[in-house]
Write an enzyme that holds these catalytic residues in place. Structure first.
Site, PDB file in Angstrom:
ATOM      1  N   GLU A 149      96.342  88.984 -26.561  1.00 49.44           N
ATOM      2  CA  GLU A 149      95.520  87.776 -26.412  1.00 49.44           C
ATOM      3  C   GLU A 149      94.322  87.787 -27.377  1.00 49.44           C
ATOM      4  O   GLU A 149      93.196  87.477 -26.991  1.00 49.44           O
ATOM      5  CB  GLU A 149      95.030  87.630 -24.968  1.00 49.44           C
ATOM      6  CG  GLU A 149      96.130  87.446 -23.937  1.00 49.44           C
ATOM      7  CD  GLU A 149      96.923  86.156 -24.138  1.00 49.44           C
ATOM      8  OE1 GLU A 149      96.326  85.150 -24.565  1.00 49.44           O
ATOM      9  OE2 GLU A 149      98.135  86.159 -23.870  1.00 49.44           O
TER      10      GLU A 149
ATOM     11  N   GLY B  12      94.753  86.429 -30.705  1.00 45.72           N
ATOM     12  CA  GLY B  12      94.977  85.446 -31.761  1.00 45.72           C
ATOM     13  C   GLY B  12      96.093  85.793 -32.722  1.00 45.72           C
ATOM     14  O   GLY B  12      96.164  85.234 -33.819  1.00 45.72           O
ATOM     15  N   LYS B  13      96.974  86.692 -32.314  1.00 44.80           N
ATOM     16  CA  LYS B  13      98.054  87.129 -33.208  1.00 44.80           C
ATOM     17  C   LYS B  13      98.958  85.960 -33.619  1.00 44.80           C
ATOM     18  O   LYS B  13      99.303  85.812 -34.794  1.00 44.80           O
ATOM     19  CB  LYS B  13      98.858  88.230 -32.508  1.00 44.80           C
ATOM     20  CG  LYS B  13      99.835  88.955 -33.385  1.00 44.80           C
ATOM     21  CD  LYS B  13     100.314  90.241 -32.718  1.00 44.80           C
ATOM     22  CE  LYS B  13     101.080  90.009 -31.438  1.00 44.80           C
ATOM     23  NZ  LYS B  13     100.238  89.969 -30.215  1.00 44.80           N
ATOM     24  N   THR B  14      99.324  85.125 -32.655  1.00 48.23           N
ATOM     25  CA  THR B  14     100.184  83.988 -32.969  1.00 48.23           C
ATOM     26  C   THR B  14      99.443  82.969 -33.830  1.00 48.23           C
ATOM     27  O   THR B  14     100.027  82.361 -34.730  1.00 48.23           O
ATOM     28  CB  THR B  14     100.706  83.326 -31.689  1.00 48.23           C
ATOM     29  OG1 THR B  14     101.510  84.276 -30.977  1.00 48.23           O
ATOM     30  CG2 THR B  14     101.552  82.102 -31.995  1.00 48.23           C
ATOM     31  N   TYR B  15      98.164  82.783 -33.563  1.00 40.97           N
ATOM     32  CA  TYR B  15      97.369  81.873 -34.387  1.00 40.97           C
ATOM     33  C   TYR B  15      97.372  82.343 -35.835  1.00 40.97           C
ATOM     34  O   TYR B  15      97.566  81.540 -36.758  1.00 40.97           O
ATOM     35  CB  TYR B  15      95.939  81.794 -33.854  1.00 40.97           C
ATOM     36  CG  TYR B  15      95.103  80.784 -34.590  1.00 40.97           C
ATOM     37  CD1 TYR B  15      95.072  79.457 -34.184  1.00 40.97           C
ATOM     38  CD2 TYR B  15      94.366  81.138 -35.713  1.00 40.97           C
ATOM     39  CE1 TYR B  15      94.330  78.513 -34.874  1.00 40.97           C
ATOM     40  CE2 TYR B  15      93.619  80.206 -36.407  1.00 40.97           C
ATOM     41  CZ  TYR B  15      93.601  78.891 -35.980  1.00 40.97           C
ATOM     42  OH  TYR B  15      92.868  77.964 -36.676  1.00 40.97           O
TER      43      TYR B  15
ATOM     44  N   LYS C 175     109.570  85.446 -33.624  1.00 42.00           N
ATOM     45  CA  LYS C 175     108.904  86.184 -32.552  1.00 42.00           C
ATOM     46  C   LYS C 175     110.000  86.550 -31.555  1.00 42.00           C
ATOM     47  O   LYS C 175     110.216  85.841 -30.550  1.00 42.00           O
ATOM     48  CB  LYS C 175     107.809  85.353 -31.884  1.00 42.00           C
ATOM     49  CG  LYS C 175     106.985  86.149 -30.867  1.00 42.00           C
ATOM     50  CD  LYS C 175     105.870  85.314 -30.255  1.00 42.00           C
ATOM     51  CE  LYS C 175     105.112  86.096 -29.196  1.00 42.00           C
ATOM     52  NZ  LYS C 175     104.255  87.154 -29.772  1.00 42.00           N
TER      53      LYS C 175
ATOM     54  N   SER D 278     106.554  86.894 -23.764  1.00 37.33           N
ATOM     55  CA  SER D 278     106.351  86.894 -22.318  1.00 37.33           C
ATOM     56  C   SER D 278     105.426  85.745 -21.934  1.00 37.33           C
ATOM     57  O   SER D 278     104.691  85.216 -22.771  1.00 37.33           O
ATOM     58  CB  SER D 278     105.746  88.224 -21.864  1.00 37.33           C
ATOM     59  OG  SER D 278     106.604  89.302 -22.153  1.00 37.33           O
TER      60      SER D 278
END
Length: 232
Positions: free
Chosen positions: A12, A14-17, A37, A41
């Site tokens: 949580e 900001g890895k996906t951002y 990806k 989860s």
């Protein structure tokens, strides 16, 4: 085929951002990009309106791809409802996943694309988060042996977490390509302050991405130049 792995110093943060921003920046530089990806989860069912806020949906949008059952499955074949590490989330659903399955799926995508395509694989959770009942994200990364972009936040404690993750990668012989500091909302210091502190201890570029900002062009160019050429 060129490829890079996006790992996190924690969850949580900001890895996906960062992965989505990098994907858009590469596309803006006329690069062919396939962003994956494999594990996710805390994902609502595909038919749920909330699915459009999921990591998978964000990454498909960054690639300019439609949100369909087929594109979702191609990007994230292992999706679990519970917001837990994948091993625990899978167990809640009576499912299981082996490291061999996960690595084999990734390798098939790495070997099956066009030579000019850059493959971006986003991990799940932090570097040492369990991904199966026996393996961690580090085991997954080591099996693929891809150059790594390490993402951290700017929250209190982020410097230690990022340096610990970077040292773990070094000790396990993994190539760190860059560190990205993604702004944490409400953090006591700026992302730049955190980046400066980390940069004194790692021999790679350290860049910042604001929570509502774009990926620096320099990071996209670094990925183009430093991603692993699997045909070499």
């Amino acid at each position: 085929m060129r490829a890079v792995f996006v790992a996190g110093a924690g969850t949580e943060i900001g890895k996906t951002y960062v992965t989505a921003s990098l994907t858009r920046a590469l596309r803006a530089q006329d690069c062919a990009v396939s962003t994956l990806k494999p594990l996710a989860s805390g994902v609502p069912p595909f038919g749920d309106p909330a699915f459009r806020e999921s990591d998978t949906a964000i990454l498909l949008d960054a690639q300019g791809m439609p949100l369909t059952a087929e594109t979702v499955e191609a990007c994230s074949p292992w999706r679990f409802a519970a917001p837990l590490s994948p091993d625990l989330a899978a167990a809640r659903e009576g499912r299981s996943l082996s490291l061999f399955e996960l690595v084999s799926w990734c390798e098939a995508r790495l070997q099956g694309g066009a030579p000019e395509t850059i493959i971006v694989i986003e991990g799940v959770g932090g570097l040492m988060s369990p991904v199966t009942s026996e393996a961690t994200g580090l085991d997954w990364l080591k099996a693929l042996a891809l150059p790594t972009i390490l993402v951290s936040g700017s929250y209190l404690g982020a410097i230690s977490h990022a340096l610990t993750a970077a040292e773990t990668l070094r000790c396990h012989g993994q190539r760190l390509l860059a560190v990205v500091i993604c702004e944490s909302l409400g953090a006591p210091t700026s992302p730049e302050t955190v980046a400066d502190a980390i940069a004194r201890h790692v021999p790679v570029p350290v860049v910042c991405i604001a929570r509502d900002g774009e990926c620096p062009e320099a990071l996209a160019r670094l990925v183009q130049a430093g991603s692993l050429n699997l045909t070499a």
